[in-house]
Motif scaffolding. Structure first.
Motif, PDB file in Angstrom:
ATOM      1  N   LEU A  46      34.678  41.817  43.313  1.00 37.10           N
ATOM      2  CA  LEU A  46      36.046  41.317  43.160  1.00 37.10           C
ATOM      3  C   LEU A  46      36.929  42.332  42.442  1.00 37.10           C
ATOM      4  N   ALA A  47      36.387  42.992  41.426  1.00 38.78           N
ATOM      5  CA  ALA A  47      37.177  43.914  40.611  1.00 38.78           C
ATOM      6  C   ALA A  47      37.752  45.068  41.406  1.00 38.78           C
ATOM      7  N   TYR A  48      37.048  45.494  42.448  1.00 39.79           N
ATOM      8  CA  TYR A  48      37.462  46.688  43.182  1.00 39.79           C
ATOM      9  C   TYR A  48      38.207  46.380  44.478  1.00 39.79           C
ATOM     10  N   LEU A  49      38.413  45.109  44.772  1.00 46.92           N
ATOM     11  CA  LEU A  49      39.186  44.759  45.959  1.00 46.92           C
ATOM     12  C   LEU A  49      40.675  45.022  45.725  1.00 46.92           C
ATOM     13  N   PRO A  50      41.426  45.329  46.777  1.00 48.42           N
ATOM     14  CA  PRO A  50      42.886  45.399  46.627  1.00 48.42           C
ATOM     15  C   PRO A  50      43.420  44.078  46.090  1.00 48.42           C
ATOM     16  N   ALA A  51      44.493  44.143  45.314  1.00 45.01           N
ATOM     17  CA  ALA A  51      45.021  42.957  44.638  1.00 45.01           C
ATOM     18  C   ALA A  51      45.302  41.814  45.612  1.00 45.01           C
ATOM     19  N   GLU A  52      45.866  42.135  46.769  1.00 41.56           N
ATOM     20  CA  GLU A  52      46.191  41.082  47.734  1.00 41.56           C
ATOM     21  C   GLU A  52      44.924  40.398  48.244  1.00 41.56           C
ATOM     22  N   GLU A  53      43.883  41.183  48.531  1.00 42.26           N
ATOM     23  CA  GLU A  53      42.627  40.616  49.020  1.00 42.26           C
ATOM     24  C   GLU A  53      41.962  39.796  47.933  1.00 42.26           C
ATOM     25  N   ARG A  54      42.022  40.282  46.710  1.00 42.38           N
ATOM     26  CA  ARG A  54      41.438  39.552  45.584  1.00 42.38           C
ATOM     27  C   ARG A  54      42.140  38.202  45.401  1.00 42.38           C
ATOM     28  N   ASP A  55      43.458  38.217  45.460  1.00 45.22           N
ATOM     29  CA  ASP A  55      44.216  36.978  45.306  1.00 45.22           C
ATOM     30  C   ASP A  55      43.907  35.995  46.441  1.00 45.22           C
ATOM     31  N   ARG A  56      43.736  36.537  47.643  1.00 44.52           N
ATOM     32  CA  ARG A  56      43.431  35.674  48.788  1.00 44.52           C
ATOM     33  C   ARG A  56      42.077  34.983  48.606  1.00 44.52           C
ATOM     34  N   LEU A  57      41.081  35.732  48.127  1.00 44.85           N
ATOM     35  CA  LEU A  57      39.757  35.150  47.936  1.00 44.85           C
ATOM     36  C   LEU A  57      39.733  34.139  46.800  1.00 44.85           C
ATOM     37  N   LEU A  58      40.563  34.375  45.787  1.00 47.36           N
ATOM     38  CA  LEU A  58      40.573  33.481  44.625  1.00 47.36           C
ATOM     39  C   LEU A  58      41.473  32.257  44.812  1.00 47.36           C
ATOM     40  N   SER A  59      42.387  32.321  45.790  1.00 42.65           N
ATOM     41  CA  SER A  59      43.373  31.236  45.933  1.00 42.65           C
ATOM     42  C   SER A  59      42.742  29.859  46.141  1.00 42.65           C
ATOM     43  N   PRO A  60      41.636  29.711  46.899  1.00 41.59           N
ATOM     44  CA  PRO A  60      41.063  28.367  47.045  1.00 41.59           C
ATOM     45  C   PRO A  60      40.069  27.995  45.947  1.00 41.59           C
ATOM     46  N   VAL A  61      39.818  28.922  45.021  1.00 42.21           N
ATOM     47  CA  VAL A  61      38.793  28.683  44.005  1.00 42.21           C
ATOM     48  C   VAL A  61      39.289  27.712  42.944  1.00 42.21           C
ATOM     49  N   PHE A  84      34.310  32.668  32.589  1.00 41.17           N
ATOM     50  CA  PHE A  84      35.734  33.003  32.649  1.00 41.17           C
ATOM     51  C   PHE A  84      36.399  31.965  33.551  1.00 41.17           C
ATOM     52  N   ALA A  85      36.851  30.890  32.931  1.00 41.45           N
ATOM     53  CA  ALA A  85      37.296  29.723  33.690  1.00 41.45           C
ATOM     54  C   ALA A  85      38.795  29.681  33.933  1.00 41.45           C
ATOM     55  N   HIS A  86      39.503  30.757  33.601  1.00 40.23           N
ATOM     56  CA  HIS A  86      40.938  30.813  33.857  1.00 40.23           C
ATOM     57  C   HIS A  86      41.265  32.132  34.554  1.00 40.23           C
ATOM     58  N   HIS A  87      42.251  32.082  35.406  1.00 41.37           N
ATOM     59  CA  HIS A  87      42.631  33.257  36.177  1.00 41.37           C
ATOM     60  C   HIS A  87      42.985  34.428  35.264  1.00 41.37           C
ATOM     61  N   GLU A  88      43.689  34.153  34.191  1.00 38.82           N
ATOM     62  CA  GLU A  88      44.132  35.229  33.282  1.00 38.82           C
ATOM     63  C   GLU A  88      42.950  35.906  32.601  1.00 38.82           C
ATOM     64  N   SER A  89      41.986  35.120  32.111  1.00 39.65           N
ATOM     65  CA  SER A  89      40.822  35.709  31.445  1.00 39.65           C
ATOM     66  C   SER A  89      39.949  36.474  32.441  1.00 39.65           C
ATOM     67  N   LEU A  90      39.882  35.976  33.667  1.00 40.05           N
ATOM     68  CA  LEU A  90      39.119  36.680  34.694  1.00 40.05           C
ATOM     69  C   LEU A  90      39.761  38.019  35.022  1.00 40.05           C
ATOM     70  N   GLU A  91      41.084  38.048  35.149  1.00 42.07           N
ATOM     71  CA  GLU A  91      41.781  39.302  35.462  1.00 42.07           C
ATOM     72  C   GLU A  91      41.533  40.340  34.370  1.00 42.07           C
ATOM     73  N   ALA A  92      41.550  39.904  33.121  1.00 43.23           N
ATOM     74  CA  ALA A  92      41.270  40.833  32.020  1.00 43.23           C
ATOM     75  C   ALA A  92      39.840  41.370  32.118  1.00 43.23           C
ATOM     76  N   GLU A  93      38.913  40.511  32.512  1.00 42.57           N
ATOM     77  CA  GLU A  93      37.523  40.936  32.693  1.00 42.57           C
ATOM     78  C   GLU A  93      37.403  41.944  33.830  1.00 42.57           C
ATOM     79  N   LEU A  94      38.128  41.738  34.911  1.00 39.42           N
ATOM     80  CA  LEU A  94      38.073  42.651  36.054  1.00 39.42           C
ATOM     81  C   LEU A  94      38.633  44.031  35.692  1.00 39.42           C
TER      82      LEU A  94
END
Length: 289
Positions: free
Chosen positions: A169-184, A194-204
């Motif tokens: 996930l960390a190395y995917l283009p931002a648009e592809e990453r957002d697409r995969l995470l949108s239904p999560v 990492f149960a929040h989008h913001e904390s996950l982004e910091a981890e990535l």
């Protein structure tokens, strides 16, 4: 030769031997194909003039021009502004297709098993397939048979609560990453998820900076894991390899002591797939023939 009811019968062929020899036309055709292959190889080495192409083909310039135009229409060669011919994008696309169809599991198998032997821990290989990250290989550790890891080949892994998932996930283009995470639906499996989008982004971001990821019991509290990215010939991260252990066998810090060998393994597999590292990196295990 005839085949009947599973039995092979060989009969004498009444056709004269001379009739089975390659015809002169067939030989000429084979020579023409060989010369065209040579022409394409030369165009990959340096720009070819029409005169040089005619010499390689052993034909008149007008014939060489027609052959070049045919190759150009298939995008096997490309005519430059200077009037010379260089390798075209068609062959590059074919090579990418060939590399893409290679069996990642096959190329990685020996490296995964060597990593397991050297670390004594379970090793996983996971790949982005469609919208899921799937385990495609697993080499179990015999260290603690009483507790089996829940992972298995063919099973999807959590995209945000696993080391391999976060690595890819960390190395995917931002648009592809957002697409995969949108239904999560972010679910907190353990205290370290990492149960929040913001904390996950910091981890990535941290994963991209470090070049590897960890799983500190984020899906199953007793499972520790470190993972590294695997790149294809274009340099894109398409998979991840990981070392996993239950905490009573190895805590996260103990697993991290294996990072140099893990990163080397990821590099070896990437090289098998045709990845050429940047100059500042090393890839001593690349096999170039």
């Amino acid at each position: 030769m005839t085949i009947a009811h599973g039995t092979v019968y060989i009969a004498h062929d009444a056709t004269p031997t001379t009739a089975r020899r390659p015809s002169k036309g067939g030989t000429a055709l084979a020579q023409s194909i060989r010369r065209a292959i040579d022409l394409i190889r030369r165009s990959a080495e340096h720009p070819l003039s029409l005169t040089e192409a005619a010499d390689v083909l052993g034909v008149h310039k007008s014939t060489a021009l027609r052959i070049l135009q045919t190759l150009e229409s298939a995008r096997f060669v490309r005519r430059t502004g200077a009037g010379t011919y260089v390798l075209g994008s068609g062959l590059i696309e074919l090579s990418e297709l060939a590399l893409g169809s290679m069996d990642l599991r096959q190329f990685a198998a020996a490296h995964l098993r060597a990593l397991q032997r050297e670390t004594s821990h379970t090793v996983h290989l996971a790949q982005l397939t469609g919208d899921e990250i799937i385990y495609i290989d697993k080499v179990d550790s015999p260290a603690f048979d009483a507790v089996k890891l829940p992972s298995r080949v063919g099973r999807a892994v959590s995209i945000y609560a696993s080391a391999v998932g976060k690595t890819i996930l960390a190395y995917l283009p931002a648009e592809e990453r957002d697409r995969l995470l949108s239904p999560v639906v972010f679910e907190r499996f353990t205290d370290t998820t990492f149960a929040h989008h913001e904390s996950l982004e910091a981890e990535l971001v941290r994963i991209r900076e470090n070049g590897w990821a960890t799983d500190n019991g984020e899906h199953d509290a007793y499972v520790m894991c470190v993972a590294a990215p695997i790149r294809d010939s274009r340099g894109q991260v398409i998979a991840a390899v990981s070392i996993t252990a239950i905490e009573v066998i190895a805590n996260l810090d103990q697993l991290k002591s294996n990072l140099p060998r893990l990163l080397e393994t990821a590099s070896q597999i990437s090289c098998e797939l045709g990845y050429t590292p940047e100059p500042r990196r090393s890839c001593t295990s690349c096999r170039r023939f």
